[in-house]
Motif scaffolding. Structure first.
Motif, short mmCIF file in Angstrom:
data_model
loop_
_atom_site.label_atom_id
_atom_site.label_comp_id
_atom_site.label_asym_id
_atom_site.label_seq_id
_atom_site.Cartn_x
_atom_site.Cartn_y
_atom_site.Cartn_z
N ILE A 10 49.56 29.37 33.58
CA ILE A 10 50.16 30.50 34.13
C ILE A 10 48.97 31.48 34.70
O ILE A 10 49.18 32.36 35.42
CB ILE A 10 50.69 31.52 32.98
N ALA A 11 47.78 30.91 34.91
CA ALA A 11 46.75 31.51 35.61
C ALA A 11 45.98 30.38 36.25
O ALA A 11 45.51 29.73 35.43
CB ALA A 11 46.03 32.55 34.70
N LEU A 12 45.66 30.46 37.73
CA LEU A 12 44.96 29.49 38.29
C LEU A 12 43.67 30.13 38.69
O LEU A 12 43.57 31.40 39.04
CB LEU A 12 45.64 29.04 39.38
N ALA A 13 42.68 29.34 38.83
CA ALA A 13 41.18 29.63 39.19
C ALA A 13 40.85 28.80 40.55
O ALA A 13 41.22 27.85 40.68
CB ALA A 13 40.38 29.63 38.13
N GLY A 14 39.88 29.71 41.26
CA GLY A 14 39.53 28.89 42.33
C GLY A 14 38.33 28.24 42.20
O GLY A 14 38.08 27.05 42.92
N ALA A 23 38.20 26.73 32.07
CA ALA A 23 39.23 26.36 33.05
C ALA A 23 39.27 24.85 33.04
O ALA A 23 38.33 24.19 32.90
CB ALA A 23 38.96 27.25 34.67
N ILE A 24 40.53 24.20 33.20
CA ILE A 24 40.63 22.80 33.23
C ILE A 24 40.98 22.32 34.76
O ILE A 24 41.58 23.19 35.35
CB ILE A 24 41.72 22.26 32.15
N ARG A 25 40.46 21.30 35.07
CA ARG A 25 40.73 20.78 36.30
C ARG A 25 42.20 20.21 36.46
O ARG A 25 42.47 19.06 35.68
CB ARG A 25 39.49 19.91 36.79
N LEU A 26 43.21 20.53 36.99
CA LEU A 26 44.64 20.15 36.83
C LEU A 26 44.50 18.76 37.68
O LEU A 26 44.29 18.69 38.87
CB LEU A 26 45.47 21.03 37.60
N ALA A 27 45.14 17.67 37.22
CA ALA A 27 45.36 16.23 37.38
C ALA A 27 44.06 15.84 38.32
O ALA A 27 44.33 14.99 39.38
CB ALA A 27 46.50 16.39 38.32
N GLY A 28 42.77 16.12 37.95
CA GLY A 28 41.61 15.72 38.83
C GLY A 28 41.62 16.10 40.26
O GLY A 28 40.91 15.46 41.10
N GLY A 29 42.20 17.17 40.52
CA GLY A 29 42.37 17.50 41.91
C GLY A 29 41.69 18.76 42.07
O GLY A 29 40.39 18.95 41.55
N MET A 30 41.95 19.71 43.03
CA MET A 30 41.02 20.92 43.66
C MET A 30 41.72 22.38 42.88
O MET A 30 41.11 23.14 43.66
CB MET A 30 41.09 20.94 45.06
N VAL A 329 51.79 25.54 51.14
CA VAL A 329 50.48 25.99 50.70
C VAL A 329 50.75 26.38 48.95
O VAL A 329 49.69 26.22 48.23
CB VAL A 329 49.98 27.30 51.27
N LYS A 330 51.88 26.95 48.88
CA LYS A 330 52.21 27.07 47.28
C LYS A 330 52.07 25.78 46.71
O LYS A 330 51.55 25.63 45.48
CB LYS A 330 53.57 27.57 47.28
N GLY A 331 52.22 24.59 47.03
CA GLY A 331 52.11 23.23 46.52
C GLY A 331 50.66 22.83 46.50
O GLY A 331 50.19 22.10 45.38
N MET A 332 49.98 23.05 47.42
CA MET A 332 48.62 22.85 47.32
C MET A 332 47.88 23.74 46.24
O MET A 332 47.02 23.23 45.52
CB MET A 332 47.91 23.33 48.55
N GLU A 333 48.32 25.06 46.13
CA GLU A 333 47.56 25.89 45.01
C GLU A 333 48.15 25.25 43.58
O GLU A 333 47.45 25.60 42.70
CB GLU A 333 48.26 27.26 45.28
N ALA A 334 49.24 24.77 43.57
CA ALA A 334 49.67 24.13 42.29
C ALA A 334 49.11 22.74 41.92
O ALA A 334 49.30 22.16 40.99
CB ALA A 334 51.28 24.05 42.25
N GLY A 335 48.29 21.90 42.77
CA GLY A 335 47.64 20.87 42.69
C GLY A 335 48.51 19.64 42.88
O GLY A 335 48.43 18.60 42.69
N TYR A 336 49.66 19.95 43.70
CA TYR A 336 50.52 18.69 44.15
C TYR A 336 49.81 17.82 45.08
O TYR A 336 49.15 18.08 46.12
CB TYR A 336 51.85 19.28 44.67
N GLN A 337 49.97 16.51 44.96
CA GLN A 337 49.32 15.34 45.69
C GLN A 337 50.07 15.17 46.90
O GLN A 337 49.22 14.76 47.84
CB GLN A 337 48.94 14.25 44.86
N LEU A 338 51.41 15.15 47.37
CA LEU A 338 51.98 14.91 48.11
C LEU A 338 52.79 16.08 48.45
O LEU A 338 53.57 16.49 47.90
CB LEU A 338 52.87 13.65 47.82
N LEU A 339 52.69 16.12 49.98
CA LEU A 339 53.55 17.43 50.50
C LEU A 339 54.58 16.79 51.58
O LEU A 339 54.21 16.40 52.64
CB LEU A 339 52.92 18.37 51.01
#
Length: 370
Positions: A10-14, A23-30, A329-339
């Motif tokens: 519920i809270a994301l960090a840059g 903070a944890i790294r979601l799914a090994g992404g950014m 961009v919302k998907g990127m912010e959520a760590g989605y791998q494929l858009l």
């Protein structure tokens, strides 16, 4: 209905240093998450919601009943699970950053292009080449419209539509996914050069599809749609759309694993726009990070969808670029791998700027004490 647990970021960090390591790294992404809601449902009804940070998570999970605790631990591990790249023929598609998938419809009734690429092979090739040059990591080719009220296409007609497109795009050296619900089309598409199966029915529509995909050993994208018959939009009745879609994808994931499909070959898609109201689509978009708890790479397909028009004075399909970029961009912010998008070059540019910001955040130590 059994009890269930969900861990929703519920809270994301840059960057991790902005939270001093909390903070944890979601799914090994950014993308990094620092706060979470641990939600419990009984009989389909939410009965508790505990908010916590990374340090408090072991205590919160330890307080759950045994069965829910085991599932909670699995979801907590899944949230940080890094996914290997997809090896698709000569192409490697990395899963540690957002990748753009271009949409190529070869149908007469597509909501986005109205059949422009079905009857004109040269236009189809030019569109595919433009998407490849624009930075698409993969081209998703479909020969059957799945818009509301679209008629189901005979398997033979669908094959006749997609195979020439796949052969043309394959000659360009592109990675290809086939957007279909039918085993006959899957088989012809893979033989023609496709690498990935993208099934909006999550392998429910054709009873042969689970065994076929398992036997072929190819990656498969399981998307959520309420209907498994001719109309995938039928039957959308949710008690809680976010948690219900999570449960449905988890169930299809488990069925796929039981059928022999390797975990590394399963990707998931929450199915924006399929059998969901505007409010339900918005709820899903706002909860996108939750689906990392299932432990698989994720696809977001929201490009030019009806929800954009509904929020933009009924803007027609070809005037939805701004909304499509916002959702990507919302998907990127959520760590989605494929858009999955129609406007590849514009989305790739947005991704590259987003990535530049992320890279800068990871190297910015200005807020830390000296």
């Amino acid at each position: 209905m059994s009890n269930s647990v969900y861990i929703r970021p519920i809270a994301l960090a840059g960057s991790p240093q902005s939270e001093e390591g909390e903070a944890i790294r979601l799914a090994g992404g950014m993308v990094y998450a620092s706060r979470f809601a641990v939600i419990v449902r009984e009989g389909g009804k939410v009965v508790s919601r505990v908010r916590c940070g990374v340090a408090e998570m072991p205590e919160v999970l330890g307080a759950l009943p045994d069965e829910l605790g085991v599932e909670g631990e699995a979801q907590w591990a899944n949230l940080t699970l890094a996914h290997p790249p997809l090896e698709l023929g000569a192409r490697t598609v990395r899963m540690d950053q957002p990748q753009v998938v271009g949409i190529l419809n070869v149908t007469p009734d597509s909501f986005s292009d109205g059949g422009a690429f079905m009857d004109d092979p040269e236009a189809m090739r030019e569109q595919a080449a433009a998407m490849c040059e624009g930075g698409a990591a993969m081209i998703d080719i479909g020969g059957e419209s799945t818009r509301p009220s679209a008629k189901e296409v005979w398997e033979g007609d669908e094959i006749a539509r997609v195979v020439p497109a796949i052969e043309a795009v394959s000659a360009m050296g592109a990675a290809i996914s086939i957007d279909t619900r039918k085993v006959g089309v899957m088989e012809a598409a893979l033989q023609a050069g496709a690498h990935v199966v993208n099934d909006v029915s999550a392998l429910r529509h054709d009873p042969r599809s689970l065994a076929f995909v398992a036997d072929r050993g190819v990656p498969v994208i399981l998307m959520h749609a309420p209907g498994d018959g001719p109309n995938p939009h039928e039957g959308g009745d949710y008690a809680n759309v976010v948690l219900d879609v999570f449960d449905a994808l988890k169930e299809r994931r488990d069925v796929a694993l039981e059928a022999g499909i390797a975990a590394r070959n399963i990707l998931l898609d929450p199915g924006i726009g399929f059998g969901k109201t505007l409010a339900e689509n918005l709820a899903l978009i706002n909860a996108l990070p939750l689906f990392h708890a299932l432990g698989h790479p994720l696809m977001l397909g929201a490009s030019r969808k009806r929800m954009i028009g509904a929020l933009s004075n009924e803007a027609p399909v070809h005037e939805r670029l701004g909304g499509s970029i916002a959702l990507a961009v919302k998907g990127m912010e959520a760590g989605y791998q494929l858009l999955r998008v129609h406007d590849v070059a514009e989305t790739v540019q947005a991704r590259n700027v987003w990535r530049g910001l992320r890279d800068a955040a990871l190297t910015d130590f200005g807020e830390l004490p000296t």
